[in-house]
Design a protein around this motif. Structure first.
Motif, PDB file in Angstrom:
ATOM      1  N   ASP A 112       0.855  -1.180   0.000  1.00  0.00           N
ATOM      2  CA  ASP A 112       0.000   0.000   0.000  1.00  0.00           C
ATOM      3  C   ASP A 112       0.899   1.240   0.000  1.00  0.00           C
ATOM      4  O   ASP A 112       1.623   1.473   0.975  1.00  0.00           O
ATOM      5  N   PRO A 113       0.880   2.043  -1.073  1.00  0.00           N
ATOM      6  CA  PRO A 113       1.732   3.228  -1.132  1.00  0.00           C
ATOM      7  C   PRO A 113       1.556   4.175   0.062  1.00  0.00           C
ATOM      8  O   PRO A 113       2.475   4.912   0.415  1.00  0.00           O
ATOM      9  N   ALA A 114       0.419   4.146   0.722  1.00  0.00           N
ATOM     10  CA  ALA A 114       0.184   5.018   1.876  1.00  0.00           C
ATOM     11  C   ALA A 114       1.112   4.665   3.048  1.00  0.00           C
ATOM     12  O   ALA A 114       1.344   5.496   3.924  1.00  0.00           O
ATOM     13  N   ASP A 115       1.659   3.450   3.054  1.00  0.00           N
ATOM     14  CA  ASP A 115       2.581   3.054   4.120  1.00  0.00           C
ATOM     15  C   ASP A 115       3.899   3.810   4.063  1.00  0.00           C
ATOM     16  O   ASP A 115       4.703   3.739   4.993  1.00  0.00           O
ATOM     17  N   ARG A 116       4.117   4.553   2.991  1.00  0.00           N
ATOM     18  CA  ARG A 116       5.333   5.357   2.855  1.00  0.00           C
ATOM     19  C   ARG A 116       5.535   6.253   4.078  1.00  0.00           C
ATOM     20  O   ARG A 116       6.637   6.403   4.574  1.00  0.00           O
ATOM     21  N   LEU A 132      19.177   4.769   4.046  1.00  0.00           N
ATOM     22  CA  LEU A 132      17.784   4.599   3.643  1.00  0.00           C
ATOM     23  C   LEU A 132      17.360   5.745   2.737  1.00  0.00           C
ATOM     24  O   LEU A 132      17.583   6.909   3.052  1.00  0.00           O
ATOM     25  N   GLY A 133      16.736   5.400   1.639  1.00  0.00           N
ATOM     26  CA  GLY A 133      16.097   6.375   0.764  1.00  0.00           C
ATOM     27  C   GLY A 133      14.635   5.972   0.612  1.00  0.00           C
ATOM     28  O   GLY A 133      14.338   4.785   0.457  1.00  0.00           O
ATOM     29  N   VAL A 134      13.729   6.926   0.687  1.00  0.00           N
ATOM     30  CA  VAL A 134      12.310   6.618   0.588  1.00  0.00           C
ATOM     31  C   VAL A 134      11.773   7.186  -0.720  1.00  0.00           C
ATOM     32  O   VAL A 134      11.881   8.380  -0.974  1.00  0.00           O
ATOM     33  N   GLY A 135      11.226   6.290  -1.543  1.00  0.00           N
ATOM     34  CA  GLY A 135      10.638   6.685  -2.812  1.00  0.00           C
ATOM     35  C   GLY A 135       9.128   6.767  -2.700  1.00  0.00           C
ATOM     36  O   GLY A 135       8.557   6.679  -1.606  1.00  0.00           O
ATOM     37  N   ALA A 136       8.469   6.905  -3.837  1.00  0.00           N
ATOM     38  CA  ALA A 136       7.016   7.042  -3.860  1.00  0.00           C
ATOM     39  C   ALA A 136       6.312   5.787  -3.357  1.00  0.00           C
ATOM     40  O   ALA A 136       5.325   5.876  -2.637  1.00  0.00           O
ATOM     41  N   ARG A 137       6.819   4.621  -3.726  1.00  0.00           N
ATOM     42  CA  ARG A 137       6.174   3.375  -3.326  1.00  0.00           C
ATOM     43  C   ARG A 137       7.175   2.339  -2.817  1.00  0.00           C
ATOM     44  O   ARG A 137       6.832   1.188  -2.607  1.00  0.00           O
ATOM     45  N   VAL A 138       8.404   2.779  -2.645  1.00  0.00           N
ATOM     46  CA  VAL A 138       9.456   1.857  -2.219  1.00  0.00           C
ATOM     47  C   VAL A 138      10.385   2.516  -1.219  1.00  0.00           C
ATOM     48  O   VAL A 138      10.430   3.739  -1.106  1.00  0.00           O
ATOM     49  N   ALA A 139      11.125   1.666  -0.533  1.00  0.00           N
ATOM     50  CA  ALA A 139      12.252   2.117   0.271  1.00  0.00           C
ATOM     51  C   ALA A 139      13.499   1.498  -0.349  1.00  0.00           C
ATOM     52  O   ALA A 139      13.497   0.331  -0.735  1.00  0.00           O
ATOM     53  N   TYR A 140      14.540   2.300  -0.477  1.00  0.00           N
ATOM     54  CA  TYR A 140      15.822   1.832  -0.981  1.00  0.00           C
ATOM     55  C   TYR A 140      16.729   1.678   0.230  1.00  0.00           C
ATOM     56  O   TYR A 140      16.895   2.632   1.003  1.00  0.00           O
ATOM     57  N   LEU A 141      17.295   0.506   0.408  1.00  0.00           N
ATOM     58  CA  LEU A 141      18.149   0.243   1.560  1.00  0.00           C
ATOM     59  C   LEU A 141      19.527  -0.187   1.080  1.00  0.00           C
ATOM     60  O   LEU A 141      19.663  -1.229   0.417  1.00  0.00           O
ATOM     61  N   ARG A 158      10.451  -4.812  10.636  1.00  0.00           N
ATOM     62  CA  ARG A 158       9.549  -4.715  11.802  1.00  0.00           C
ATOM     63  C   ARG A 158       8.440  -3.705  11.553  1.00  0.00           C
ATOM     64  O   ARG A 158       7.279  -3.938  11.896  1.00  0.00           O
ATOM     65  N   MET A 159       8.783  -2.594  10.958  1.00  0.00           N
ATOM     66  CA  MET A 159       7.833  -1.513  10.713  1.00  0.00           C
ATOM     67  C   MET A 159       6.726  -1.943   9.735  1.00  0.00           C
ATOM     68  O   MET A 159       5.555  -1.648   9.941  1.00  0.00           O
ATOM     69  N   LEU A 160       7.107  -2.661   8.683  1.00  0.00           N
ATOM     70  CA  LEU A 160       6.157  -2.967   7.610  1.00  0.00           C
ATOM     71  C   LEU A 160       5.579  -4.382   7.665  1.00  0.00           C
ATOM     72  O   LEU A 160       4.512  -4.629   7.092  1.00  0.00           O
ATOM     73  N   GLY A 161       6.254  -5.304   8.311  1.00  0.00           N
ATOM     74  CA  GLY A 161       5.764  -6.681   8.374  1.00  0.00           C
ATOM     75  C   GLY A 161       5.526  -7.247   6.987  1.00  0.00           C
ATOM     76  O   GLY A 161       6.341  -7.066   6.085  1.00  0.00           O
ATOM     77  N   ASP A 162       4.370  -7.894   6.807  1.00  0.00           N
ATOM     78  CA  ASP A 162       4.101  -8.491   5.501  1.00  0.00           C
ATOM     79  C   ASP A 162       3.429  -7.512   4.539  1.00  0.00           C
ATOM     80  O   ASP A 162       2.956  -7.906   3.474  1.00  0.00           O
ATOM     81  N   ALA A 163       3.436  -6.230   4.891  1.00  0.00           N
ATOM     82  CA  ALA A 163       2.867  -5.205   4.014  1.00  0.00           C
ATOM     83  C   ALA A 163       3.875  -4.717   2.973  1.00  0.00           C
ATOM     84  O   ALA A 163       3.684  -3.684   2.345  1.00  0.00           O
ATOM     85  N   ALA A 164       4.964  -5.471   2.813  1.00  0.00           N
ATOM     86  CA  ALA A 164       6.000  -5.122   1.846  1.00  0.00           C
ATOM     87  C   ALA A 164       6.763  -6.382   1.473  1.00  0.00           C
ATOM     88  O   ALA A 164       6.702  -7.385   2.178  1.00  0.00           O
ATOM     89  N   THR A 165       7.469  -6.295   0.370  1.00  0.00           N
ATOM     90  CA  THR A 165       8.356  -7.383  -0.042  1.00  0.00           C
ATOM     91  C   THR A 165       9.632  -6.762  -0.586  1.00  0.00           C
ATOM     92  O   THR A 165       9.610  -5.652  -1.118  1.00  0.00           O
ATOM     93  N   THR A 166      10.730  -7.469  -0.426  1.00  0.00           N
ATOM     94  CA  THR A 166      12.034  -6.899  -0.759  1.00  0.00           C
ATOM     95  C   THR A 166      12.734  -7.718  -1.828  1.00  0.00           C
ATOM     96  O   THR A 166      12.704  -8.949  -1.804  1.00  0.00           O
ATOM     97  N   ARG A 167      13.369  -7.008  -2.763  1.00  0.00           N
ATOM     98  CA  ARG A 167      14.205  -7.617  -3.789  1.00  0.00           C
ATOM     99  C   ARG A 167      15.516  -6.839  -3.843  1.00  0.00           C
ATOM    100  O   ARG A 167      15.538  -5.641  -3.563  1.00  0.00           O
ATOM    101  N   ASN A 168      16.588  -7.509  -4.244  1.00  0.00           N
ATOM    102  CA  ASN A 168      17.829  -6.758  -4.408  1.00  0.00           C
ATOM    103  C   ASN A 168      17.825  -6.039  -5.759  1.00  0.00           C
ATOM    104  O   ASN A 168      16.988  -6.314  -6.631  1.00  0.00           O
TER     105      ASN A 168
END
Length: 183
Positions: A112-116, A132-141, A158-168
């Motif tokens: 959900d983009p609102a989780d930004r 950390l960089g925060v984009g419109a719908r993503v976080a760059y780590l 911890r902050m997002l739980g399963d409300a996000a997924t990560t890829r390299n």
């Protein structure tokens, strides 16, 4: 086919360890059976590129989630990005100049983009050597010591739980090439 109808589904937590095992051939067949075209998977970790038919309604993520549960007995969160959203993720990367290892630059995609807004307090903290960089719908780590050693990755998880997924970053750029019609 137009590029704008290409989408990518990111399926969270499949084929990690022994739990939630899904053959990519089964996943491709499932997405094709839902009426999507030119279905391709990348790696063995829940990355599916597909074309949405012009007649399709919204709700691609929900349709795929429900079909996975019904047909494969797997419950997993699905996040879908359009070709334009994925192109923006690649173009807007604020950490490209400091991240010199694409396997250690992570992109956490928000369901959900609102989780930004939940990430903004983390962006004000010092995570050195991580960034950390925060984009419109993503976080760059940027995690130069890897995700397992990263306090930042742990905090974002911890902050997002399963409300996000990560890829390299390597996976993100390969997905972008597939969405754009490459191999």
């Amino acid at each position: 086919m137009t590029v704008t109808r290409r989408h990518v589904a990111l399926i969270r937590g499949i084929n990690v360890g022994r739990a939630k095992r899904v053959a990519m051939a089964d996943l491709r067949a499932l997405v094709e059976d839902l009426g999507y075209g030119d279905v391709r998977t990348l790696l063995n970790s829940g990355n599916v590129v597909f074309t949405v038919p012009a007649s399709a309604r919204k709700g691609d993520a929900t349709r795929i989630e429900e079909a996975m549960t019904a047909r494969l007995g797997i419950s997993a969160r699905v996040t879908v990005l359009t070709a334009a959203e994925l192109a923006a993720v690649v173009a807007d990367n604020p950490l490209g100049e400091i991240a010199d290892d694409p396997s250690r630059l992570l992109v956490t995609v928000l369901t959900d983009p609102a989780d930004r807004k939940r990430l903004l307090p983390l962006a004000r903290q010092d995570w050195a050597p991580d960034v950390l960089g925060v984009g419109a719908r993503v976080a760059y780590l940027w995690c130069p010591k890897g995700m397992l050693e990263s306090r930042l990755f742990a905090a974002v998880s911890r902050m997002l739980g399963d409300a996000a997924t990560t890829r390299n970053w390597a996976t993100v750029t390969k997905l972008h090439a597939l969405v754009e019609g490459g191999t």
